[in-house]
Scaffold this active site. Structure first.
Site, short mmCIF file in Angstrom:
data_model
loop_
_atom_site.label_atom_id
_atom_site.label_comp_id
_atom_site.label_asym_id
_atom_site.label_seq_id
_atom_site.Cartn_x
_atom_site.Cartn_y
_atom_site.Cartn_z
N LYS A 261 0.80 -1.14 -0.05
CA LYS A 261 0.24 0.08 0.03
C LYS A 261 1.05 1.38 -0.22
O LYS A 261 1.89 1.29 1.03
CB LYS A 261 -1.15 0.11 1.34
N ASP A 266 -2.38 10.15 3.93
CA ASP A 266 -3.80 9.86 4.13
C ASP A 266 -4.56 10.79 5.04
O ASP A 266 -4.35 10.56 6.27
CB ASP A 266 -3.95 8.29 4.67
N LYS A 273 -9.94 12.97 8.59
CA LYS A 273 -9.78 12.52 9.81
C LYS A 273 -9.49 13.77 10.63
O LYS A 273 -9.13 14.72 10.57
CB LYS A 273 -8.30 11.77 9.99
N ASP A 285 1.75 5.93 5.93
CA ASP A 285 0.57 5.21 5.28
C ASP A 285 1.11 4.66 3.95
O ASP A 285 0.26 3.94 3.17
CB ASP A 285 -0.85 6.03 4.94
N ASP A 344 -12.36 7.53 3.79
CA ASP A 344 -10.97 7.16 4.57
C ASP A 344 -10.57 5.72 4.34
O ASP A 344 -9.68 5.29 4.76
CB ASP A 344 -11.11 7.52 5.96
N GLU A 346 -9.34 4.14 2.18
CA GLU A 346 -8.89 4.29 0.57
C GLU A 346 -7.92 3.09 0.16
O GLU A 346 -7.78 2.98 -0.89
CB GLU A 346 -8.16 5.43 0.61
N ARG A 348 -7.68 -0.13 0.67
CA ARG A 348 -8.22 -1.21 0.13
C ARG A 348 -8.56 -0.97 -1.53
O ARG A 348 -8.73 -1.91 -2.27
CB ARG A 348 -9.34 -1.66 0.74
#
Ligand code: BES
Ligand code: MN
Ligand code: ZN
Length: 491
Positions: A261, A266, A273, A285, A344, A346, A348
């Protein structure tokens, strides 16, 4: 700093600091140690008695032997109970010894530790890994190196381990990969970007002879990567789909892929967030991509007989007038439609298209790794990663690799019943389910994008970062799970 495996015994070694390991309740000065104690004027026995040194795990004691003596100081290192002696005990001992040698300003260090299960190769390798990883200090963002971080150590000798030079080289390759992963994670989002990750791939391609393919936005569009591109919409930075390939000479024993990933930041997107969410830590991230690059760096040096594909769909998750809206429906490259009920979730989405792409390569196995869910941290804490796989032997192989690596994983269920939680009334699936079991529904989501290839998913959200020094890790980015990945590739 140079590490050498030498034939010299601890009786004959001369230098600044001699480190000797003892298992718990086996602290006896017999045989050559009795002789060494005599040579040191009884200083070792006196130290053991004075501090009641029993060999407890991670305990240490240092004493000076004399002035102008062949050995300046002796360091006793506790290894804990011999019965529970794992290979990682020696790696951690290497780290402990390195930290003491740094603090004691030693320039020459001798290390005498027990051999693990009669395996001197593995012993030399993990002690070297522990040393190199504990000594790594990231000074890139300091204008000056603090005096306590200036290292005097120039020579390290692994005593009674002559003939294991290749194990030291392997440790150096693995440590350099782990350090790359740490530095990629630790660098902030204004330094490590999708573009910089693509540039890193190009540089590694040149250095290690990897094939490198960077798919630009238009090529991703042509491949129908609507899920990945949906995430990138809000960012001013172009997305980069990175694919490096290590091809061994001759026929590969197997062909595998590691997908990381690669969210260089993020923010959460429009489901931004909030306060207390740790948004300021979300440079981490891309920890999956960082470990993917770290493994590639190690593999590029070790050159095993395995073909390895290193893949990351790199982007940011940002807000802007062009960002995806909560409620949007995206179409992934396998045609599946996804209702975005939370921007959020994201990671996946980026992984979905990376998995579809990789599945088509016709490989023997795919492992994806991702800082995917806070729920995995709630389930397993910040020192254990989750592992999901429908393939028993792949899961067992990764767990075995992790055990030798001294990295913690726990296999979690791919409970099909929970798939109900990510069914959408309007699209094929939605990107988040209920709060409970959030790391499991995330894994079930990913599973929808793998058709043919044995696959495992690693949720590394907790262990990529450590607030405190622990084992071979210093506070900050850990480089988890580069060692596991390398062991798995070599297995
Ligand atoms: N990158 C985060 C997961 C994360 C959280 C990693 C904390 C490291 C530390 C991921 O993209 C995320 O935001 N996940 C959400 C999913 C939720 C919206 C279903 C989460 O875990 O809260
Ligand atoms: Mn997120
Ligand atoms: Zn994320």
């Amino acid at each position: 700093m140079d590490i050498k495996a030498i034939a010299t015994s601890r009786l004959d070694w001369t230098g600044d600091l001699l480190a000797i390991g003892f298992y718990e309740d086996a602290v006896e000065l017999t045989g050559d140690l009795a002789e060494l104690n005599t040579k040191s004027g009884g200083a070792i026995a006196a130290l053991i008695a004075e501090i009641e040194f029993k060999g407890a795990k991670s305990s240490t004691a240092v004493t000076r032997i004399g002035v102008d003596t062949p050995i300046k100081k002796v360091l006793l290192v506790g290894l804990g109970k011999a019965e529970s002696g794992k290979l990682d005990t020696l790696r951690r001992a290497g780290a402990t010894i390195a930290r003491v040698a740094k603090r004691e300003k030693a320039s020459t260090l001798g290390i005498s530790l027990p051999t693990w299960n009669g395996n001197s190769q593995a012993t030399a390798q993990v002690i070297s890994e522990g040393l190199l990883l504990a000594l790594h200090q990231d000074n890139r963002f300091k204008s000056e190196v603090e005096p306590k971080h200036q290292l005097k150590l120039t020579e390290v000798h692994l005593l009674d381990l002559a003939g294991n030079d290749s194990a030291i080289l392997k440790a150096q390759a693995i440590a350099s990969g782990t350090i790359l992963a740490r530095e990629l994670v630790a660098a902030p989002a204004n330094v490590v970007t999708p573009m910089s990750l693509a540039a890193t791939a190009e540089e590694m391609g040149k250095e290690y002879g990897f094939g490198v393919k960077i798919l630009e936005q238009a090529e991703c569009e042509a491949l129908g990567m609507g899920a990945f591109l949906g995430v990138s919409l809000g960012s001013e930075m172009p997305p980069k789909f990175i694919h490096m390939t290590y091809t061994p000479p001759g026929t590969p024993r197997r062909k595998i892929a590691i997908i990381g990933k690669g969210l260089t930041f993020d923010s959460g997107g429009l489901n931004i967030k909030g306060a207390g969410s740790g948004i300021e830590t979300m440079k981490i991230d891309m920890g999956g991509a960082a470990a993917m690059f770290g493994a590639a760096k190690a593999i590029g040096q070790i050159k095993p007989d395995v073909e390895v594909h290193f893949i990351s769909a790199a982007t940011e998750n940002m807000i802007s007038g062009r960002a995806m809206h909560p409620g949007d429906i995206l179409t992934a490259s396998n045609g599946k439609t996804i209702e975005i009920n939370n921007t959020d979730a994201e990671g996946r989405l980026t992984l979905a298209d990376a998995l579809v792409y990789t599945d088509k390569l016709g490989l023997d196995a795919i492992v994806d790794l991702a800082t995917l869910t806070g729920a995995c941290i709630i389930a397993l804490g910040d020192d254990i990663s989750g592992l999901w796989s429908p393939d028993r032997s792949l899961a067992d192989g990764i767990l075995a690799a992790a055990e030798l690596a001294g990295e913690n994983f726990w296999q979690m269920p791919l409970a099909e019943k929970y798939f109900d939680g990510i069914k959408s009334p309007i699209a094929d699936l939605k990107n988040t389910g209920p709060r409970g079991g959030g790391s499991i529904t995330a894994a079930l989501f990913l599973k929808q994008f793998v058709k043919d290839t044995p696959w495992a998913h690693l949720d590394i959200a907790g262990p990529v970062w450590s607030d405190k020094e622990h084992g071979v890790n210093n506070a900050g980015a850990t480089g988890h799970p580069v060692r596991t990945l390398v062991n798995w590739v070599l297995s």
